[in-house]
Motif scaffolding. Structure first.
Motif, PDB file in Angstrom:
ATOM      1  N   VAL A   1     -13.126  29.246   0.652  1.00 30.26           N
ATOM      2  CA  VAL A   1     -12.578  29.383   1.995  1.00 30.26           C
ATOM      3  C   VAL A   1     -13.165  28.303   2.892  1.00 30.26           C
ATOM      4  CG1 VAL A   1     -12.330  30.924   3.984  1.00 30.26           C
ATOM      5  CG2 VAL A   1     -12.240  31.864   1.670  1.00 30.26           C
ATOM      6  N   HIS A   2     -12.262  27.618   3.611  1.00 29.85           N
ATOM      7  CA  HIS A   2     -12.643  26.558   4.543  1.00 29.85           C
ATOM      8  C   HIS A   2     -12.230  26.957   5.957  1.00 29.85           C
ATOM      9  CE1 HIS A   2     -12.183  24.443   0.660  1.00 29.85           C
ATOM     10  NE2 HIS A   2     -13.203  23.739   1.094  1.00 29.85           N
ATOM     11  N   ASP A   3     -13.026  26.528   6.947  1.00 24.81           N
ATOM     12  CA  ASP A   3     -12.632  26.773   8.333  1.00 24.81           C
ATOM     13  C   ASP A   3     -11.571  25.747   8.758  1.00 24.81           C
ATOM     14  OD1 ASP A   3     -13.951  24.373   8.999  1.00 24.81           O
ATOM     15  OD2 ASP A   3     -15.667  25.385   9.900  1.00 24.81           O
ATOM     16  N   ARG A   4     -11.153  25.831  10.002  1.00 21.68           N
ATOM     17  CA  ARG A   4     -10.080  24.973  10.508  1.00 21.68           C
ATOM     18  C   ARG A   4     -10.407  23.485  10.368  1.00 21.68           C
ATOM     19  NH1 ARG A   4      -7.350  26.066  16.242  1.00 21.68           N
ATOM     20  NH2 ARG A   4      -6.900  27.963  15.115  1.00 21.68           N
ATOM     21  N   SER A   5     -11.697  23.128  10.482  1.00 16.36           N
ATOM     22  CA  SER A   5     -12.096  21.716  10.389  1.00 16.36           C
ATOM     23  C   SER A   5     -12.212  21.235   8.946  1.00 16.36           C
ATOM     24  CB  SER A   5     -13.429  21.491  11.107  1.00 16.36           C
ATOM     25  OG  SER A   5     -14.491  22.082  10.368  1.00 16.36           O
ATOM     26  N   GLY A   6     -12.100  22.162   7.983  1.00 19.60           N
ATOM     27  CA  GLY A   6     -12.204  21.800   6.575  1.00 19.60           C
ATOM     28  C   GLY A   6     -13.572  22.061   5.975  1.00 19.60           C
ATOM     29  N   LYS A   7     -14.509  22.531   6.799  1.00 22.93           N
ATOM     30  CA  LYS A   7     -15.855  22.842   6.305  1.00 22.93           C
ATOM     31  C   LYS A   7     -15.821  24.121   5.462  1.00 22.93           C
ATOM     32  CE  LYS A   7     -20.494  24.007   7.754  1.00 22.93           C
ATOM     33  NZ  LYS A   7     -21.168  24.837   8.713  1.00 22.93           N
ATOM     34  N   GLU A   8     -16.468  24.054   4.285  1.00 24.64           N
ATOM     35  CA  GLU A   8     -16.508  25.231   3.423  1.00 24.64           C
ATOM     36  C   GLU A   8     -17.335  26.337   4.066  1.00 24.64           C
ATOM     37  OE1 GLU A   8     -18.431  26.431  -0.813  1.00 24.64           O
ATOM     38  OE2 GLU A   8     -17.144  24.646  -0.851  1.00 24.64           O
ATOM     39  N   GLU A   9     -16.737  27.537   4.151  1.00 26.81           N
ATOM     40  CA  GLU A   9     -17.436  28.697   4.694  1.00 26.81           C
ATOM     41  C   GLU A   9     -18.132  29.481   3.589  1.00 26.81           C
ATOM     42  OE1 GLU A   9     -14.199  30.666   6.787  1.00 26.81           O
ATOM     43  OE2 GLU A   9     -15.034  29.938   8.677  1.00 26.81           O
ATOM     44  N   TYR A  10     -17.407  29.743   2.510  1.00 25.98           N
ATOM     45  CA  TYR A  10     -17.984  30.442   1.368  1.00 25.98           C
ATOM     46  C   TYR A  10     -17.072  30.303   0.171  1.00 25.98           C
ATOM     47  CZ  TYR A  10     -14.768  34.230   2.557  1.00 25.98           C
ATOM     48  OH  TYR A  10     -13.643  34.958   2.834  1.00 25.98           O
ATOM     49  N   ARG A  11     -17.628  30.640  -0.991  1.00 32.40           N
ATOM     50  CA  ARG A  11     -16.847  30.630  -2.226  1.00 32.40           C
ATOM     51  C   ARG A  11     -17.285  31.818  -3.069  1.00 32.40           C
ATOM     52  NH1 ARG A  11     -16.695  25.883  -5.524  1.00 32.40           N
ATOM     53  NH2 ARG A  11     -16.512  24.729  -3.601  1.00 32.40           N
ATOM     54  N   ALA A  12     -16.370  32.281  -3.894  1.00 25.79           N
ATOM     55  CA  ALA A  12     -16.644  33.376  -4.824  1.00 25.79           C
ATOM     56  C   ALA A  12     -15.915  33.075  -6.126  1.00 25.79           C
ATOM     57  CB  ALA A  12     -16.163  34.706  -4.250  1.00 25.79           C
ATOM     58  N   GLU A  13     -16.556  33.398  -7.238  1.00 25.45           N
ATOM     59  CA  GLU A  13     -15.936  33.166  -8.539  1.00 25.45           C
ATOM     60  C   GLU A  13     -16.330  34.267  -9.501  1.00 25.45           C
ATOM     61  OE1 GLU A  13     -15.433  29.707 -11.943  1.00 25.45           O
ATOM     62  OE2 GLU A  13     -16.156  29.189  -9.940  1.00 25.45           O
ATOM     63  N   ALA A  14     -15.341  34.750 -10.236  1.00 29.63           N
ATOM     64  CA  ALA A  14     -15.610  35.742 -11.281  1.00 29.63           C
ATOM     65  C   ALA A  14     -16.339  35.055 -12.413  1.00 29.63           C
ATOM     66  CB  ALA A  14     -14.300  36.346 -11.785  1.00 29.63           C
ATOM     67  N   PHE A  15     -17.361  35.705 -12.911  1.00 33.80           N
ATOM     68  CA  PHE A  15     -18.092  35.135 -14.035  1.00 33.80           C
ATOM     69  C   PHE A  15     -17.987  35.997 -15.269  1.00 33.80           C
ATOM     70  CE2 PHE A  15     -21.056  37.676 -11.612  1.00 33.80           C
ATOM     71  CZ  PHE A  15     -21.737  38.399 -12.570  1.00 33.80           C
ATOM     72  N   GLU A  16     -17.466  37.224 -15.130  1.00 29.49           N
ATOM     73  CA  GLU A  16     -17.305  38.090 -16.294  1.00 29.49           C
ATOM     74  C   GLU A  16     -16.183  39.090 -16.031  1.00 29.49           C
ATOM     75  OE1 GLU A  16     -20.011  41.030 -19.091  1.00 29.49           O
ATOM     76  OE2 GLU A  16     -20.601  40.742 -17.016  1.00 29.49           O
ATOM     77  N   VAL A  17     -15.355  39.301 -17.035  1.00 26.38           N
ATOM     78  CA  VAL A  17     -14.316  40.321 -16.984  1.00 26.38           C
ATOM     79  C   VAL A  17     -14.522  41.213 -18.200  1.00 26.38           C
ATOM     80  CG1 VAL A  17     -11.829  40.784 -17.103  1.00 26.38           C
ATOM     81  CG2 VAL A  17     -12.674  38.810 -15.803  1.00 26.38           C
ATOM     82  N   ARG A  18     -14.635  42.512 -17.946  1.00 24.06           N
ATOM     83  CA  ARG A  18     -14.784  43.476 -19.043  1.00 24.06           C
ATOM     84  C   ARG A  18     -13.645  44.491 -18.966  1.00 24.06           C
ATOM     85  NH1 ARG A  18     -20.772  45.404 -17.969  1.00 24.06           N
ATOM     86  NH2 ARG A  18     -19.820  45.337 -15.940  1.00 24.06           N
ATOM     87  N   TRP A  19     -13.110  44.825 -20.116  1.00 21.50           N
ATOM     88  CA  TRP A  19     -12.059  45.834 -20.191  1.00 21.50           C
ATOM     89  C   TRP A  19     -12.709  47.122 -20.663  1.00 21.50           C
ATOM     90  CZ3 TRP A  19      -7.874  44.099 -17.934  1.00 21.50           C
ATOM     91  CH2 TRP A  19      -7.652  42.725 -17.909  1.00 21.50           C
ATOM     92  N   GLN A  20     -12.682  48.147 -19.816  1.00 22.88           N
ATOM     93  CA  GLN A  20     -13.263  49.438 -20.160  1.00 22.88           C
ATOM     94  C   GLN A  20     -12.579  50.523 -19.335  1.00 22.88           C
ATOM     95  OE1 GLN A  20     -17.303  48.437 -19.099  1.00 22.88           O
ATOM     96  NE2 GLN A  20     -17.126  49.359 -17.088  1.00 22.88           N
ATOM     97  N   ASN A  21     -12.699  51.748 -19.778  1.00 19.41           N
ATOM     98  CA  ASN A  21     -12.142  52.863 -19.027  1.00 19.41           C
ATOM     99  C   ASN A  21     -12.986  53.121 -17.787  1.00 19.41           C
ATOM    100  OD1 ASN A  21      -9.992  53.405 -20.732  1.00 19.41           O
ATOM    101  ND2 ASN A  21     -11.225  54.722 -22.057  1.00 19.41           N
ATOM    102  N   VAL A  22     -12.319  53.387 -16.675  1.00 16.04           N
ATOM    103  CA  VAL A  22     -12.985  53.729 -15.431  1.00 16.04           C
ATOM    104  C   VAL A  22     -12.478  55.104 -15.025  1.00 16.04           C
ATOM    105  CG1 VAL A  22     -13.406  53.068 -13.035  1.00 16.04           C
ATOM    106  CG2 VAL A  22     -13.080  51.293 -14.769  1.00 16.04           C
ATOM    107  N   ASP A  23     -13.390  56.027 -14.812  1.00 21.16           N
ATOM    108  CA  ASP A  23     -13.042  57.400 -14.461  1.00 21.16           C
ATOM    109  C   ASP A  23     -12.379  57.456 -13.079  1.00 21.16           C
ATOM    110  OD1 ASP A  23     -13.968  60.291 -13.284  1.00 21.16           O
ATOM    111  OD2 ASP A  23     -13.664  60.316 -15.474  1.00 21.16           O
ATOM    112  N   ASP A  24     -11.431  58.377 -12.907  1.00 24.93           N
ATOM    113  CA  ASP A  24     -10.747  58.545 -11.620  1.00 24.93           C
ATOM    114  C   ASP A  24     -11.720  58.777 -10.476  1.00 24.93           C
ATOM    115  OD1 ASP A  24      -8.160  58.201 -12.534  1.00 24.93           O
ATOM    116  OD2 ASP A  24      -7.834  60.341 -12.899  1.00 24.93           O
ATOM    117  N   SER A  25     -12.852  59.412 -10.736  1.00 23.49           N
ATOM    118  CA  SER A  25     -13.811  59.711  -9.672  1.00 23.49           C
ATOM    119  C   SER A  25     -14.371  58.445  -9.021  1.00 23.49           C
ATOM    120  CB  SER A  25     -14.959  60.575 -10.206  1.00 23.49           C
ATOM    121  OG  SER A  25     -15.705  59.859 -11.180  1.00 23.49           O
ATOM    122  N   ALA A  26     -14.316  57.314  -9.709  1.00 21.86           N
ATOM    123  CA  ALA A  26     -14.806  56.053  -9.144  1.00 21.86           C
ATOM    124  C   ALA A  26     -13.970  55.616  -7.942  1.00 21.86           C
ATOM    125  CB  ALA A  26     -14.799  54.956 -10.201  1.00 21.86           C
TER     126      ALA A  26
END
Length: 187
Positions: free
Chosen positions: A140-165
């Protein structure tokens, strides 16, 4: 998802659990998490330590409201991030521009620090939510083009997640969690 910031306070990492149209957003080292149901267009911020929750109305603003116009540009470029294919998109609301690698068909939700009706998510995140696409990488960059922050996934796991979550635990009381949510959200 690991997050890097250029001075803004953001969580260092966030875990997302996704089941169909439901998303659980849990940042590391903060006391609040969020759960979202895309079908119901509703979310909750939950604090286990306070045994409390807050309602988050995620419905979009009315068209005639002064919401920023969001421009979404999709490219034909595809990449692989954390083992999943994604498309490069640019999302621009006039104030911020986000370069995203979007994995289509995976629900997403990122609560804004100011989770008021019509503003429950940052504009780039709202665009992702509406497209039912998960940002495996976002810069994400602000209006001037300066980077505000970045996020990147580093792991994806496939597993069951209970409805209570994806539910508010029984016995929790309704409360204002705005200060907690500001610390837990990506800007």
């Amino acid at each position: 998802v690991e997050v890097k910031s250029a001075g803004q306070k953001v969580p260092a990492s966030v875990t997302f659990d996704v089941r169909g149209d439901k998303v659980r957003y849990e940042p590391a080292a903060t006391g609040v998490r969020a759960v979202y149901d895309q079908g119901a267009q509703h979310a909750y911020a939950i604090s286990d330590s306070k045994k409390a929750y807050a309602d988050i109305d995620t419905k979009a603003r009315a068209e005639n409201d002064k919401a920023p116009r969001i421009r979404l540009e999709r490219s034909t470029k595809e990449e692989t991030v954390a083992g999943l294919r994604c498309e490069d998109w640019t999302i621009d609301d006039g104030n911020e521009k986000a370069d995203v690698c979007a994995a289509k068909g995976i629900a997403f939700f990122d609560p804004a620090g100011n989770a008021t009706p019509g503003e429950a998510e940052p504009s780039w995140a709202r665009a992702m939510t509406m497209q039912k696409a998960f940002p495996l990488r976002v810069v994400v960059h602000d209006r001037s083009g300066k980077e505000e922050y970045r996020a990147e996934a580093f792991e994806v796991r496939w597993q069951n997640v209970d409805d209570s979550a994806f539910q508010v635990p029984a016995g929790f009381r309704k409360a204002d969690l705005t200060p907690d949510l500001k610390m837990a959200s990506l800007p």
